[in-house]
Design a protein around this motif. Structure first.
Motif: not given
Lengths: 463, 168
Positions: B107, B109, B119-124
């Motif tokens: 995803x 970042x 930071x990644x929005x999908x799984x934190x």
């Protein structure tokens, strides 16, 4: 009238319609096969609906990486009934997945997979995975930013396969990156290749239903014995069997019609998923989330311990496929009644609860930073101390609020810190902030002492 | 050898011959068919350098999103031919370019400037400034792209979408 009759006789004689199809629709079925037997046919009704609405969508769709998104906008906003058509195809897919699941659980709970219907189960398992593959590729064809990132996520998962992972990922994307080949391939999978297999396997699945007959409703204590079952079934049908049409089929028709009616109502009133941004992989401000039927898997990847995850991405699906295929070989005779197979019922309930919990967890997505959190208001901060106020501003700026809630505002990933000072001393908080943890960055190297002091003052005022 | 037996061996030879010919034609026809399926594995895309802007555009210490074209964009790729990278000017002469793909499941970042974290929005998934993992499920650091300065222009080398392998 007589003339028409004559024409019909000619057509029927030369085409063999009655001769071929009458025995099929009139084939005897065991009595008492009631409402629990309608889910397979409901799946088939959904599939037919998908084929028809899919063809209609193909009339309006541009299967190219550059044009697909615009054609989706056209279908959604301009084409006559285009939005409803999309809605029917979307809810039809949802309906098909639900019906496949319910049908499968029904077959498992009543042990209809036992002798001689093992191949019925196996072909059904293949159809389950083909259906999931259709759901996934269909979501990609929407080709908005969600479609693009979902295909990257799928490529990453394939990439975990040992040795051939990278070639597999490359094969899926149609090259090194998302590009011109990607959508053409997804389109071919979704529209030609997977449906061709579904047609074949559905045909075979139905042929088996005719050949082996549908399973009779189970009765506690009546065991399946492979030595005598076929003869017993034949005799039973001869004695008490009823013709499928119309004595059993009317329920299929009513339930199938109701299913399709619900799908159409949802399509009209709820509508298809909204399109997200354009399929531009360089637009990174996107929050990809799969359609609901993939959400449980999405959650699983977020919640699984990171250490075993790469392995589970490969082993998990293989193990699931293996276990499902092995089922009719592991137990193909004996008791069929759910009353005498409590563990089967318990296991099914566990699976349903597991999938539903993951789904609900996915809806919340507590693990995702909440990027749309707004800076804390004066009322939420509730302090006149300037250090506390600037600490609250920093709490937002440094990303703390993305994961921690303060008085109802903020993310869900970390603990709610509205009253943190009641449970942690300033020293304990400092240690935690400096060192971080598995789920929290270590701010020791990022934050200045001054900022740290302000944030601590803010947190220490949370009582 | 009597007549019927001779006929039988002749027949079985012809059956074998005709089915072999059919199989051969199927194999020949499947070569172009399978090639279309395996096309992405048969061709190699050479990577190229893409200009992402003038040197003066980037301030020392800043991390900015740069967008550029893939190595070999087809005419029908449209906006899907774009790729992004996070580019930081470390000093007057040196840059670091990070792939925008999370190493967990790919995803996108985003760089949080004030927090100095990706930071990644999908799984934190969260990464520090240097791309190393700060929190969440990513198994390894953000992948870096090659970057160079060419006559006052900053250039990034195109690269395949980074795929995390099982051993990472």
């Amino acid at each position: 009238m007589k003339f028409l009759k004559k024409i019909w006789h000619w057509v029927d004689d030369r085409s063999g319609l009655t001769e071929i199809f009458l025995p099929l629709i009139k084939h005897p079925v065991p009595p008492g096969s009631k409402w629990s037997y309608v889910f397979g046919s409901a799946t088939l009704f959904c599939f037919i609906l998908q084929v028809i609405t899919g063809v209609a969508l193909a009339l309006l769709y541009q299967p190219s990486s550059s044009g697909a998104y615009q054609s989706l906008e056209f279908i959604t906003n301009k084409a006559a009934f285009g939005n409803v058509l999309r809605g029917i195809h979307y809810f039809g897919a949802s309906g098909m997945i639900i019906m496949v699941g319910v049908h499968m659980i029904r077959v498992y709970i009543t042990a209809a997979y036992k002798y001689p219907r093992e191949m019925g189960w196996i072909s059904g398992v293949i159809l389950l995975f083909l259906t999931i593959a259709m759901g996934f590729t269909g979501q990609l064809l929407r080709w908005d930013s969600n479609g693009v990132w979902s295909s990257v996520v799928a490529a990453e998962q394939l990439g975990r396969v040992p040795v051939i992972g990278r070639p597999l990922a490359r094969l899926l994307l149609g090259g090194d990156t998302i590009g011109g080949h990607s959508l053409s391939r997804f389109f071919a999978y979704h529209v030609f290749i997977i449906p061709a297999f579904i047609f074949l396997v559905v045909g075979y699945h139905l042929m088996l239903v005719i050949r082996n007959g549908i399973s009779e409703p189970p009765k506690a204590g009546r065991l399946v014995d492979p030595k005598t079952y076929r003869q017993w079934y034949k005799d039973m049908l001869k004695k008490v069997g009823v013709p499928f049409w119309p004595y059993a089929a009317w329920r299929d028709i009513i339930f199938g019609t109701a299913t399709i009616a619900v799908i159409i109502l949802l399509a009209v009133f709820a509508g298809p998923p909204k399109l997200t941004q354009a399929p531009d992989p360089s637009m990174v401000y996107s929050q990809p989330k799969p359609d609901w039927y993939m959400l449980s898997i999405f959650s699983l990847f977020a919640l699984m311990p990171a250490r075993i995850e790469s392995y589970m991405i490969v082993i998990g699906p293989l193990l699931t496929i293996f276990l499902l295929l092995a089922l009719p070989f592991a137990s193909n005779k004996g008791e069929r009644s759910p009353l005498r197979r409590p563990w089967a019922v318990f296991g099914s309930v566990c699976v349903v609860v597991f999938v539903l919990s993951l789904f609900l967890a996915g809806e919340r997505s507590a693990w995702s930073p909440s990027f749309n959190a707004k800076p804390l208001t004066a009322a939420q901060i509730n302090s006149a101390d300037t250090t506390v106020i600037s600490g609250a501003a920093l709490f937002y700026k440094k990303g703390c609020l993305y994961c921690h809630k303060i008085n109802g505002q903020g993310g869900l990933k970390g603990p709610d810190l509205s009253h943190v000072a009641l449970r942690l001393s300033a020293g304990q908080m400092t240690t935690r902030i400096i060192n971080g943890g598995d789920q929290m960055p270590a701010y020791g190297g990022i934050m200045s002492n001054g900022d740290m002091h302000k944030i601590l003052a803010f947190l220490d005022s949370r009582r | 050898m009597n007549e019927p037996e001779k006929n039988e061996s002749r027949r079985s030879f012809l059956v074998k011959l005709s089915t072999s010919l059919a199989a051969l034609s199927a194999v020949v026809a499947s070569v172009p068919v399978l090639s279309s399926f395996f096309a992405p594995l048969l061709e190699k895309t050479p990577q190229v350098w893409r200009n992402v802007g003038e040197l003066s555009k980037f301030k020392v210490g800043d991390t900015t999103l740069v967008q550029f074209q893939n190595a070999d964009p087809e005419a029908w790729a449209g906006v899907t031919a774009h790729t992004a990278a996070w580019l930081r000017r470390d000093s007057e002469k040196s840059f670091t370019a990070f792939s925008a793909n999370c190493t967990h499941l790919g995803c996108p970042v985003r760089w949080e400037k004030d927090a100095e974290l990706f930071m990644c929005p999908c799984h934190g998934g969260v990464y520090y400034k240097d791309g190393s993992v700060a929190a969440g499920p990513p198994p390894k650091s953000l992948v870096r792209y090659k970057v160079r300065i060419n006559k006052n222009q900053v250039e990034i080398q195109t690269s395949p979408v980074p795929i995390t392998s099982i051993s990472a």
